[in-house]
Design a protein around this motif. Structure first.
Motif, short mmCIF file in Angstrom:
data_model
loop_
_atom_site.label_atom_id
_atom_site.label_comp_id
_atom_site.label_asym_id
_atom_site.label_seq_id
_atom_site.Cartn_x
_atom_site.Cartn_y
_atom_site.Cartn_z
N ILE A 1 0.83 -1.21 0.00
CA ILE A 1 0.00 0.00 0.00
C ILE A 1 0.87 1.26 0.00
CG2 ILE A 1 -1.69 1.33 1.34
CD1 ILE A 1 -2.97 -1.30 2.20
N VAL A 2 1.93 1.23 0.79
CA VAL A 2 2.84 2.38 0.82
C VAL A 2 3.43 2.62 -0.58
CG1 VAL A 2 5.07 3.19 1.69
CG2 VAL A 2 3.39 2.20 3.27
N ALA A 3 3.85 1.55 -1.22
CA ALA A 3 4.44 1.69 -2.56
C ALA A 3 3.43 2.24 -3.55
CB ALA A 3 4.98 0.33 -3.03
N ALA A 4 2.18 1.73 -3.48
CA ALA A 4 1.13 2.22 -4.38
C ALA A 4 0.87 3.71 -4.14
CB ALA A 4 -0.15 1.41 -4.19
N ASP A 5 0.81 4.08 -2.87
CA ASP A 5 0.56 5.49 -2.54
C ASP A 5 1.70 6.38 -3.03
OD1 ASP A 5 -1.78 4.74 -1.41
OD2 ASP A 5 -1.08 4.87 0.68
N LYS A 6 2.92 5.87 -2.89
CA LYS A 6 4.08 6.66 -3.33
C LYS A 6 4.04 6.83 -4.85
CE LYS A 6 7.80 8.78 -1.93
NZ LYS A 6 7.74 9.83 -0.87
N ALA A 7 3.64 5.78 -5.55
CA ALA A 7 3.52 5.88 -7.02
C ALA A 7 2.52 6.97 -7.37
CB ALA A 7 3.08 4.53 -7.61
N GLU A 8 1.40 7.00 -6.66
CA GLU A 8 0.39 8.03 -6.93
C GLU A 8 0.94 9.42 -6.61
OE1 GLU A 8 -3.47 7.29 -5.26
OE2 GLU A 8 -4.30 9.14 -6.12
N GLU A 9 1.70 9.52 -5.51
CA GLU A 9 2.28 10.80 -5.13
C GLU A 9 3.19 11.33 -6.25
OE1 GLU A 9 4.38 10.71 -1.32
OE2 GLU A 9 5.71 12.31 -2.07
#
Lengths: 623, 623
Positions: free
Chosen positions: A360-368
């Motif tokens: 989830i952290v990785a996905a959120d960072k990608a979105e960021e």
């Protein structure tokens, strides 16, 4: 995941199935299809009726409730999820298994003689109605339209239908004005001798008027219908969004226009009565063009003799062939997207070894990182961020219960994309942040060979995508490996990430010939259950090819990758590549360097640029 | 070729179209389909009604005659031939061209309101009837069955329906007795809960009873129907051939048998009345299984509610998967066939330079060599013997008007095959008896690469043939070349050289998954109009493959060439072959040497053996 308790809801539904306020005669079964009135893949919360009644919220599934039974049909992607989300009131019907009855057969087996089966005529596509109605009738039952949606009558806290502001797109994005699109559409109508065209798919309405919205997550569309006559344009849309001066200006609502370009704005809910009025006023030989997937309700509004139904509308086909402005927009969007992913992978490389990065952290960072790019609007689908065994779940989406920590010991698969005002992206990369095993590299390399075989394929004009599907599998097949999904889908231009009418799949339905300007994905994979998943996906543009003999002037096509994100060379077993494949990888990486490198430089992202340069070093064969 | 004068015939036909002796009410149009009552590809002279009325004798074409018009629909293979063979009474309808109307649309455009369109219900398949009837009805016309064939009423010198002696095949050829085939069929019937099965295809009747005939040229079949019940067997067949003691013994007609294996022999012409009796006596839930391509007349004999229609019958599918005895027979047949072709090519090599060998002479010589082989019965199709520009005509058959002399300056293409009692062959070789040009070699080598790509393909169990079609084209496509026919068809075992339900084609209809034991052809080509034709065809057997990972136990398949005739190495540009392809050629030739060499030796054919040894010398790359 605990199941939704549906005992009370089903009791209520069974009551309204007999309530004369809603049904002329009691219905012994009620069908709750998956979709909305526009047959969208993604739907708004207010249209998630099947999830409301059953608890199962996967993207595909049909519920049928009778007085005694409640049954859910879904496919292999969702057997586990549906079983977990539904309580014991429900029977799971596993589609694709040999012993699973069809909905029709099941209904016939459980219903008392002469039953009525109800369905919302706005939700069921006309072609499905026809098939089901025929099967039921031949067994002595009746499929009947129930005007009021029975789920809505018991869904007390049903969310409002979204009605968000619109985005207007100027010529620099669309390449063609909506007026010229109407002119082209009318000329197609004249060719087929039809007088009216009914636009029911949301992405077709958006494309036709060069407008975008955000009524449905991931899809930049808005709830609307349109009816185009040879001299009239009617747009059915709700809310005060038509009061927006930019929209009024864009649609020239307040200008003095030739009457045939004057848009009449009407309430969304008035489409049926307006269409019935059109149907009633037709003279002989005046046909009305509809998609054969339009709802039963709208299709029935036109008397049968006046209907002209096709699987693909002229808008669907025109929309698939991108013009120069759209193609350039897609190129820009993919460069920005690559910048975001270079940042992400550089960041992951540093952070993953610390053991604190979850899916989830990785996905959120990608979105960021994506959201930092110009004209970013939203994601184009729910990010598939999966590590280790989760990678083998093809439609995985990390949730707290399954969220796994990335590590240097597991393969990480990221399938993600975004909507930018200039284009839509969809890219999958599979990375290892430690040392991959020989077997992992072997599988990755077969997948890469398949990816290249499609991307570099040359084929004559007029070839259908399904004829290219096996190219993606050949290297895997040689070793007894395969993947159980298609190789590619059409991609919209700042529109739906999945669109028709073309694709690359062993399934041969929905497959119009490829032509220059079409954009599809190329995404072979390999999945080892319980262990890892591999997929390599680029979005590619169909372009004319240069060949020695040019198919006797029939012309030839190939693909140009729009996605420009490095393919992790650490995962490649170079000795399994042919010379041609090795050159392809090196040329692709050279292009990533030049194009994305320049943009990283321009944006001052020096660390990510260094990562890019390192990841795109030319590969050489180990002697 | 001068056209047939049809003025008088058409006048007569138009008279009988109104004659109450034949039609209840006058018909305003009469359809003359191409086929016979069994939907065969090849038909007997007595069934060539369309050729009789029009003069056009190609293998595909439908004639429709109205009071004012006579029109012929045929496809691109026959545009030229049809135009030459038909007089000015006829309009040629070129199928596949954009502006050509369908038969239905044309009828609607020319017929007066409320017309009747007649057709022989025994000749038109039920699925075609349904489509045409629906289209005509929606335009206010009626498709009506005309019991007496109207062509037959005016065809005074119509040949007799053939009724030739039968060949009985024992277990060493068939591997399974007819009794065991009946048992297997009844078990399939029980699975689908049907009580009766109607065998309408001639090759299915022949296969089921382990009998062969010669009523139709090239196809070793005989005119018959069968109706199989759970306890009864009815065979509808004419003539005194059932008096043949060998046939009586084979079918155990005079033995005391369990009643369920007792064959009732009935007249061929009584099928309709018998089937109507079956239809009238059905109890609820007693279904009757028919092919959906059975004639309208037979399909209508069974009330709609009792019909069970499938595109492939269980016999069609069982017949396609060859058992060990059939496979061994096919191997033997192909070895004998290779002996004949080694003789032929050795002979041609000596004779062609003398300038006396025409296409017809070469074809006759091929037949002569084949007829010297054990168990030779007849050819399996009309030999395509074509040199130079004639080779580019895909369905060419030499006739005196087109007959060309073979020379050392032109490519020669021979596509030929035979029926042996142990198997059916079909092989194409393309030869040059002088020095091929670099371009000819280049094209030949691409075709060879495609041939090898299919032959050596490994694919998972359950793959459909159409997914392999592009493998055959990839090398051609890369250079902008292609061929406009499918890559392969199913092949019968001492039965029809073209059979369903599998094949390898970009066309995706008629395509059941490949399984071990099926036999198909692998025949890519390249055709340069006005110049030359190239095709390389082997018959190949589907066999299990060994792979490293075996598709998670799904199993994998590949092909074994049954055809063992050298591929002319003179035509190969070795530098265009990969290492793998070069090895394939050398291994294939090694196998030809060993297997066919031994047989040539055994038959004392020493000169042909020397030719074989020379032609199968291993190829090496030029350094």
């Amino acid at each position: 995941m605990s199941p939704k308790i549906t005992t009370e809801l089903l009791k209520q539904l069974r009551q309204v199935m007999k309530n004369p306020r809603y049904v002329q005669e009691p219905v012994q079964a009620y069908i709750v299809p998956s979709g909305d009135a526009h047959q969208d893949e993604y739907i708004a919360p207010c249209d998630c009726r099947r999830a409301f009644i059953s608890g199962f919220d996967g993207s595909a599934g049909t519920a049928i409730v009778t007085e005694q039974h409640a049954a859910m049909w879904t496919d292999g992607r969702y057997f586990l999820q549906a079983a977990q989300q539904m309580d014991s009131n429900w029977t799971l019907m596993k589609m694709g298994l040999k012993d699973t009855p069809t909905q029709e057969d099941w209904l016939v087996s459980v219903l008392p003689e002469g039953s009525k089966v109800g369905v919302d005529p706005f939700i069921i596509p006309a072609d499905q109605w026809k098939r089901m109605s025929k099967a039921l009738r031949s067994a002595g039952h009746d499929l009947v339209p129930v005007k009021e949606n029975l789920i809505n009558t018991i869904w007390t806290d049903c969310p409002q239908r979204p009605c968000k502001p619109l985005i207007t797109l100027d010529l620099s994005y669309t390449g063609i004005s909506w007026r010229d699109k109407i002119v082209a559409l009318r000329s197609k109508m004249a060719e087929r001798k039809v007088m009216w065209f009914v636009v029911t798919a949301l992405d077709e309405v958006a494309w036709l008027f060069n407008l975008r919205g955000s009524d449905v997550e991931y899809n930049p569309v808005f709830f609307a219908y349109a009816v185009i006559g040879m001299n009239t344009i009617r747009l059915f849309i709700d809310g005060d969004r038509m009061m927006d001066p930019a929209v009024r200006e864009h649609l020239q609502l307040d200008s003095t226009l030739e009457p045939e370009f004057k848009i009449q704005v009407m309430p969304y809910g008035s489409i049926l009565s307006e269409l019935q009025a059109v149907g009633a006023g037709l003279s002989p030989k005046e046909k009305v063009w509809l998609s054969d997937k339009a709802s039963y309700a709208l299709t029935e509004a036109i008397p049968k003799a006046y209907r002209y139904l096709t699987p693909y509308t002229p808008i669907c086909i025109a929309k698939a062939v991108k013009n120069a402005a759209e193609t350039e927009g897609m190129r820009r969007a993919h460069i920005k997207d690559a910048v975001a992913l270079c940042e992400l992978f550089n960041w992951l490389e540093k952070e993953v070894p610390k053991g604190t990065i979850t899916e989830i952290v990785a996905a959120d960072k990608a979105e960021e990182f994506r959201s930092q790019q110009k004209d970013f609007v939203e994601l184009s689908f729910a990010t598939i961020s999966s590590t280790g065994p989760n990678g083998a779940i093809i439609h995985y989406k990390p949730v707290p219960e399954t969220n796994r920590t990335l590590s240097v010991n597991e393969i990480y698969l990221l399938d993600s994309g975004a909507q930018y005002k200039d284009g839509t992206t969809d890219v999958t990369r599979t990375m290892h942040f430690g040392t991959p095993s020989a077997y992992e590299k072997e599988c990755f390399t077969y997948v890469l060979k398949g990816h290249i075989a499609v991307s570099a394929a040359i084929f004559p004009n007029g070839t259908k995508g399904h004829l290219l599907d096996s190219f993606a599998r050949s290297a895997l097949w040689d070793c007894g490996l395969d993947y159980l999904h298609g190789t590619g889908h059409g991609v919209g231009s700042f529109l739906n990430v999945h669109e028709g009418p073309c694709g690359i799949s062993y399934k041969t339905f929905a497959d119009e010939p490829l032509e220059a300007g079409m954009i599809v994905s190329d995404e072979p994979g390999y999945y080892e259950d319980g262990s890892f998943g591999i997929r390599i996906e680029n979005v590619v543009l169909v372009i004319p090819a240069e060949t020695k003999y040019n198919f006797k002037n029939r012309g030839s096509l190939t693909f140009e990758p729009l996605t420009l994100v490095p393919i992790q060379t650490k995962m490649i077993d170079v000795n399994l590549l042919t010379e041609k494949e090795l050159n392809w990888v090196n040329e692709y990486h050279q292009r990533c360097r030049e194009v994305v490198g320049a943009e990283l430089e321009r944006q001052g992202r020096h660390e990510a640029l260094r990562w890019l340069l390192r990841e795109t070093e030319p590969l050489a064969r180990v002697q």
